[in-house]
Design an enzyme around this catalytic site. Structure first.
Site, PDB file in Angstrom:
ATOM      1  NE  ARG A  37      -2.206   1.995   3.531  1.00  0.00           N
ATOM      2  CZ  ARG A  37      -2.907   2.509   4.541  1.00  0.00           C
ATOM      3  NH1 ARG A  37      -4.172   2.140   4.736  1.00  0.00           N
ATOM      4  NH2 ARG A  37      -2.374   3.361   5.378  1.00  0.00           N
TER       5      ARG A  37
ATOM      6  CE1 TYR B 237      -5.392   6.214   7.819  1.00  0.00           C
ATOM      7  CE2 TYR B 237      -5.033   5.827   5.469  1.00  0.00           C
ATOM      8  CZ  TYR B 237      -5.219   5.347   6.751  1.00  0.00           C
ATOM      9  OH  TYR B 237      -5.201   4.004   6.974  1.00  0.00           O
TER      10      TYR B 237
ATOM     11  CG  ASP C  72      -7.153   3.578   3.114  1.00  0.00           C
ATOM     12  OD1 ASP C  72      -8.227   4.083   2.724  1.00  0.00           O
ATOM     13  OD2 ASP C  72      -7.013   3.018   4.226  1.00  0.00           O
TER      14      ASP C  72
ATOM     15  CG  HIS D 276      -8.755   6.759   6.022  1.00  0.00           C
ATOM     16  ND1 HIS D 276      -9.192   7.390   7.140  1.00  0.00           N
ATOM     17  CD2 HIS D 276      -8.405   5.519   6.405  1.00  0.00           C
ATOM     18  CE1 HIS D 276      -9.096   6.570   8.181  1.00  0.00           C
ATOM     19  NE2 HIS D 276      -8.623   5.421   7.757  1.00  0.00           N
TER      20      HIS D 276
ATOM     21  CD  GLU E 260      -8.204   0.338   2.430  1.00  0.00           C
ATOM     22  OE1 GLU E 260      -7.256  -0.313   1.932  1.00  0.00           O
ATOM     23  OE2 GLU E 260      -8.305   0.572   3.635  1.00  0.00           O
TER      24      GLU E 260
ATOM     25  CD  GLU F 114     -10.494   0.943   7.040  1.00  0.00           C
ATOM     26  OE1 GLU F 114      -9.676   0.332   6.345  1.00  0.00           O
ATOM     27  OE2 GLU F 114     -10.217   1.973   7.661  1.00  0.00           O
TER      28      GLU F 114
ATOM     29  NE  ARG G 254      -8.968  -3.255   2.934  1.00  0.00           N
ATOM     30  CZ  ARG G 254      -8.821  -2.647   4.098  1.00  0.00           C
ATOM     31  NH1 ARG G 254      -9.670  -1.727   4.493  1.00  0.00           N
ATOM     32  NH2 ARG G 254      -7.816  -2.933   4.881  1.00  0.00           N
TER      33      ARG G 254
ATOM     34  CD  GLU H  87      -4.619  -2.790   6.544  1.00  0.00           C
ATOM     35  OE1 GLU H  87      -5.805  -3.023   6.860  1.00  0.00           O
ATOM     36  OE2 GLU H  87      -4.153  -1.634   6.527  1.00  0.00           O
TER      37      GLU H  87
ATOM     38  CD1 TRP I 252      -8.081  11.720  10.143  1.00  0.00           C
ATOM     39  CD2 TRP I 252      -8.728   9.633  10.651  1.00  0.00           C
ATOM     40  NE1 TRP I 252      -6.952  10.977  10.397  1.00  0.00           N
ATOM     41  CE2 TRP I 252      -7.319   9.687  10.704  1.00  0.00           C
ATOM     42  CE3 TRP I 252      -9.381   8.429  10.937  1.00  0.00           C
ATOM     43  CZ2 TRP I 252      -6.535   8.582  11.020  1.00  0.00           C
ATOM     44  CZ3 TRP I 252      -8.617   7.326  11.254  1.00  0.00           C
ATOM     45  CH2 TRP I 252      -7.201   7.403  11.302  1.00  0.00           C
TER      46      TRP I 252
HETATM   47  O1  KDG Z   1      -8.582   2.522  13.674  1.00  0.00           O
HETATM   48  C1  KDG Z   1      -8.620   3.016  12.359  1.00  0.00           C
HETATM   49  C2  KDG Z   1      -7.673   2.228  11.483  1.00  0.00           C
HETATM   50  O2  KDG Z   1      -7.936   0.869  11.569  1.00  0.00           O
HETATM   51  C3  KDG Z   1      -7.741   2.660  10.037  1.00  0.00           C
HETATM   52  O3  KDG Z   1      -7.492   4.025   9.942  1.00  0.00           O
HETATM   53  C4  KDG Z   1      -6.709   1.893   9.238  1.00  0.00           C
HETATM   54  O4  KDG Z   1      -7.715   2.531   7.171  1.00  0.00           O
HETATM   55  C5  KDG Z   1      -7.015   1.787   7.794  1.00  0.00           C
HETATM   56  C6  KDG Z   1      -6.413   0.649   7.090  1.00  0.00           C
HETATM   57  O5  KDG Z   1      -6.742   0.464   5.933  1.00  0.00           O
HETATM   58  O6  KDG Z   1      -5.615  -0.048   7.695  1.00  0.00           O
HETATM   59 MG    MG Z   2      -8.332   1.654   5.285  1.00  0.00          MG
END
Ligand code: KDG
Ligand code: MG
Length: 402
Positions: A147, A159, A210, A212, A236, A262, A283, A339, A402
């Site tokens: 990643r 991030y 990612d 996010h 992602e 996630e 995921r 991951e 975030w």
């Molecule tokens: O607690 C939040 C994390 O698990 C997250 O920010 C991690 O996005 C994430 C990832 O893909 O690992």
């Molecule tokens: Mg993620």
């Protein structure tokens, strides 16, 4: 066999973890992860006050019935707190069943479908040169998928970019820190990062990124299209995923594969996404989605629609969750990627485990059960320490994902 006790253990060997340990009258024990980053004590109280009393006297072999009892029996279904608590019980019961059978859990799930679990690591840096050096480090370590996250010029913090490269921990303060975001700066910078990575590492290394949850569907469509020349394995969480139909727009515009999930905690979060093939990888993971029992259900539904798994494996998923995910990863037909963010030495010492990394793959332990435990004496040396995930704002102060 009957359940005679269940302990909820909160420990902070560098970061907080919540673990359930179920004890039977025959001395067989099982563990389950119940960690919910930034909201740990909500799950701890849910388990302690509302779940543990219901477990005493139950037959630990009745995994499905216990799952239904806790899910339907609460009346208030789903949600991250409930489903993390249900997950912990479910995971611990699979651990016990494996130990009683004398088999690693993947054997109870149908046996191995592959030789090892392909994992991806997190290469990140403030500058593109730093990113390239980090990708090289992961390639040297044997990773087959990486990643890639880069700092964005003009933004103080982005991030996925961390000072400590191997153990990224975003829950970094006793009250949430605030970061600033600019979609325009991010979209202008990101394709160039991938151009440099492909130039340096060639066409076959599997690359992921990612977002996010930070874009709108049309912005995500534009990013996906601009990344097409660099053939990502997945993009992602391009948008916040509560609005499943929003992914239709992304799909209409780009062939970059999409991964999300996630923050999902049940199959009901992803039915449109999977049924309409709006995503390529789902995921969520064991602790988020009600344990091995329900995650298997999500992955089986996904398999019918040619969607693959991509289990979340950040450091806030404990070694207990990772061990459980590996058994499922090894058994399901539609495994995609796992991951793998490494845990610190302190965390690994609190959670002795038998899984190991070799040649880009993780391998679950071959011992009966999940092959992971919690050392309660070691855990007691690390008391809970409040830690929140950051919040994010646009440059004008508007709150943003975030
Ligand atoms: O607690 C939040 C994390 O698990 C997250 O920010 C991690 O996005 C994430 C990832 O893909 O690992
Ligand atoms: Mg993620």
């Amino acid at each position: 066999m009957r359940i005679v006790d269940a302990r909820v253990i909160v420990t902070c060997p560098g970061r907080n973890f919540v673990t359930l340990k179920i004890i039977t009258d025959e001395g067989v024990t099982g563990v389950g992860d119940a960690t919910l980053n930034g909201r740990e004590l909500a799950v701890e109280a849910y388990l302690r006050e509302h779940v543990v009393p219901l477990l005493i006297g139950r037959d630990p072999a009745r995994i499905e019935d216990t799952w239904q009892y806790l899910y339907q029996g609460a009346y208030w279904r789903r949600g991250p707190v409930t489903m993390s608590a249900v997950a912990a019980v479910d995971t611990a019961l699979w651990d016990i069943k494996g130990k009683v059978a004398g088999l690693p859990v993947y054997q109870l799930l149908g046996g191995r479908s592959r030789e090892g679990v392909t994992v991806y690591g997190h290469a990140n840096g403030e500058t593109v040169d730093e990113v390239l050096a980090e990708v090289a480090r992961f390639v040297d370590l044997g990773y087959r998928a990486v990643r890639v996250q880069s700092g964005v010029p003009g933004l103080a913090k982005t991030y996925g970019v961390s000072a400590d490269k191997m153990f990224y921990e975003p829950a970094d303060a006793a009250l949430p820190t605030e970061t600033v975001w600019s979609t325009a700066r991010y979209l202008a910078h990101t394709p160039g990062v991938f151009a440099r990575v492909r130039e340096e590492f060639g066409p076959t290394l599997r690359l992921l990124h990612d977002v996010h949850h930070r874009l709108t569907p049309i912005e995500a469509a534009r990013l996906g299209r601009s990344l097409e020349p660099y053939a990502l394995t997945w993009l992602e969480d391009p948008v916040p995923a509560e609005f499943q139909e929003g992914f239709r727009l992304i799909r209409q515009h780009t062939t970059t594969p999409i991964a999300t999930g996630e923050v999902f905690n049940s199959v009901w979060d992803a039915t449109t996404l999977i049924r309409e093939q709006l995503i390529d990888y789902v995921r969520t993971t064991v602790v988020r989605a009600g344990g091995i029992t329900h995650l298997r259900r999500i992955f089986d539904y996904a398999a019918l629609h040619h969607v693959r798994s991509g289990s979340h494996g950040a450091t806030d998923l404990s070694p207990v969750c990772l061990a459980a995910a590996l058994h499922l990863d090894l058994a399901i037909p539609n495994f995609g990627l796992q991951e793998y963010m490494r845990h610190t030495e302190e965390t690994d010492a609190v959670f002795p485990h038998g899984y190991h990394f070799a040649d880009g793959y993780l391998h679950p332990a071959e011992t009966p059960g999940l092959g992971v435990d919690i050392d309660e004496e070691a855990a007691a040396r690390y008391p809970y320490s409040p830690a929140y995930l950051p919040v994010n704002r646009l440059e004008d102060g508007t709150l943003h994902p975030w």
